[in-house]
Write a protein that holds these residues in place. Sequence first.
Motif, PDB file in Angstrom:
ATOM      1  N   THR A  41       0.863  -1.182   0.000  1.00  0.00           N
ATOM      2  CA  THR A  41       0.000   0.000   0.000  1.00  0.00           C
ATOM      3  C   THR A  41       0.896   1.227   0.000  1.00  0.00           C
ATOM      4  N   VAL A  42       0.287   2.372  -0.235  1.00  0.00           N
ATOM      5  CA  VAL A  42       0.949   3.691  -0.256  1.00  0.00           C
ATOM      6  C   VAL A  42       1.869   3.877  -1.470  1.00  0.00           C
ATOM      7  N   MET A  43       2.829   2.986  -1.651  1.00  0.00           N
ATOM      8  CA  MET A  43       3.688   3.155  -2.832  1.00  0.00           C
ATOM      9  C   MET A  43       4.374   1.843  -3.190  1.00  0.00           C
ATOM     10  N   SER A  44       4.883   1.801  -4.414  1.00  0.00           N
ATOM     11  CA  SER A  44       5.620   0.598  -4.816  1.00  0.00           C
ATOM     12  C   SER A  44       7.064   0.745  -4.337  1.00  0.00           C
ATOM     13  N   GLY A  45       7.828  -0.299  -4.493  1.00  0.00           N
ATOM     14  CA  GLY A  45       9.240  -0.232  -4.114  1.00  0.00           C
ATOM     15  C   GLY A  45       9.472  -0.359  -2.619  1.00  0.00           C
ATOM     16  N   LEU A  46       8.512  -0.939  -1.905  1.00  0.00           N
ATOM     17  CA  LEU A  46       8.686  -1.090  -0.452  1.00  0.00           C
ATOM     18  C   LEU A  46       9.501  -2.325  -0.105  1.00  0.00           C
ATOM     19  N   GLY A  47       9.755  -3.147  -1.091  1.00  0.00           N
ATOM     20  CA  GLY A  47      10.494  -4.383  -0.815  1.00  0.00           C
ATOM     21  C   GLY A  47       9.572  -5.519  -0.432  1.00  0.00           C
ATOM     22  N   LYS A  48       8.459  -5.660  -1.157  1.00  0.00           N
ATOM     23  CA  LYS A  48       7.549  -6.782  -0.871  1.00  0.00           C
ATOM     24  C   LYS A  48       8.257  -8.112  -1.080  1.00  0.00           C
ATOM     25  N   GLY A  49       9.056  -8.168  -2.159  1.00  0.00           N
ATOM     26  CA  GLY A  49       9.777  -9.402  -2.466  1.00  0.00           C
ATOM     27  C   GLY A  49      10.799  -9.720  -1.380  1.00  0.00           C
TER      28      GLY A  49
END
Length: 570
Positions: A41-49
């Motif tokens: 949520t909020v933004m991409s590039g948070l390091g979900k992977g």
Amino acid sequence: MTDNNELLASTGDSSVESEYFSPIPDGYQKGKTKYVVVMGTVMSGLGKGIFSSCLAKLMLDKGLKVAPIKLEGYLNIDSGTLNPFRHGEVFVLDDGMECDMDLGTYERMLDQNLDRNNFSTSGQIYRDVLEKERRGDYLGRDVQMIPHVTGEVKLRLRTLAMKSNADIVFVEIGGTAGDLENAFYIEAMRELAYEEGAHSCCFVALTYILEPRILGEQKSKAAQLGIKQLMQCGIQPDIIACRASSPVNEKVRQKISIYSNVPISRVVSLADSASIYQIPAMLRECGMDFEVLRLLHIEDRIDLRRERTEWAKWCDFTDKIGKEKQEVVIGITGKYTSVRDSYASIINALEHSGIALGCKVKINWIDTSDITDKNAAEHLKDVDGIIVPGGFGVRGTEGKISCIKYARMHKLPFLGLCFGFQMAVIEFARNVCGLKKANSTEIEPKCSEPVIDILPEQKAIEGLGGNMRLGGQDMKLKPDTAAFKLFGNKQTVRMRFRHRYEVDPRYVETLEKAGLIFSGKSPTQPIMQILELPGHPYFIATQAHPCLTSRPLHPQPMFTGLVAAAMSNK
Ligand code: GLN
């Protein structure tokens, strides 16, 4: 109202009589495999992977079988045609699948080879639905986003569950909640949780806590709104991981807890970390692993003895991070020098080797557009070794060749990767064999000495996507060479490839006569795969991408060799 067991039982075929449709692979056992779904949520590039792979690693250590899958929102069938400058490096799996760089994170963290079942794009999902429609599989039904497209998503996850025999499938949904392109994935996850029943799915929302410098405090509003967006899609998160530049304070976590129905023990702070390899320890410290096991009711499946030994091995590795006694500088020449993501695997491979050797590896990015034979020394004066990595197209190639010439003549440790291997062959042909016109037909299609040319078997195939030599290939190593020694005297090694051009076999004899050694070759075809120069402290290049198979606890030998040579060169 039907309960979800009936719903599962009634699925499989689509009929005009029933609204229920959720294709289930034959033999699927409900409840055997659990699902952890990671969304942003909020933004991409948070390091979900990164988050998902670290959590998966903790479960793997406990003796559970895990299988990750990345669901990409874009319509491309694979990542092959994506520009790494926009989307990060194209990661190639052993089976030849070109996919998102997150798959590299999973492979490294889990020390596990993945395949095309671990990667899906919207394009693949729609393609499969449309192919089924043309075959008449939907029996007269109008084909809809729900249930057919979402059904296809669930089918993929369940197929992966069955093929991998996993205790937990980790599903990472690309993009951010609220994106149009991944909305059907999120809906599919809602359906999956309902169909699989209680304690089958654990939803993790990654969010970001802003800390505007002008205010000097952490603000949770954007995170709250992002999570609300997810809840509007019918997803109640079980865990909220708050990414932030510094540790997230208690008050902010409380606020998020109140607004999202998630107990504060499961609203965790995940501040930026210097190395991603320290994140598994962060997750353990906040008890995330056991929270997940409890939520999924699988505490009884774990093997704590195995965990102790695996964790000790891991800590032996992470304990060395930041305690390196020496430092070397490796120059990397490349077109995408401004974007670290374009070279993620190389950066990781250098880090693995550096940690193993107790040496901090600093990277100097070198733009080769202005480099010539005359000024190469000036550009390379601060580096202890160089890598000329993979690449496509003309820009900067003459500069790369000048760098390689300098490295060869001044005994600067050099590692060439794919395009870098091809450039090393051109340099040697021009400056040692006297073939002044030597080039690659990729750069100069009509060149008179095409030492690098298109693969014969690829010539026939037209179009950009789909005419490359892709995936894992065996290499036969020549005894008593540097490569042979690097790989511990192994006869055969396996690496991953992604190339369209190769050394033209007609030039091999000339190159070898002048002193170049092809120490790695394809066991079945006349394809040159590793070259080296005897008498040089470290001059080695490969047509493959060895960075793709470097793992934290098993650094790739060609990188370890480079770092070791750079250390001695200092
Ligand atoms: N452009 C070169 C080829 O197609 C090298 C590719 C690469 O570096 N991945 O063969």
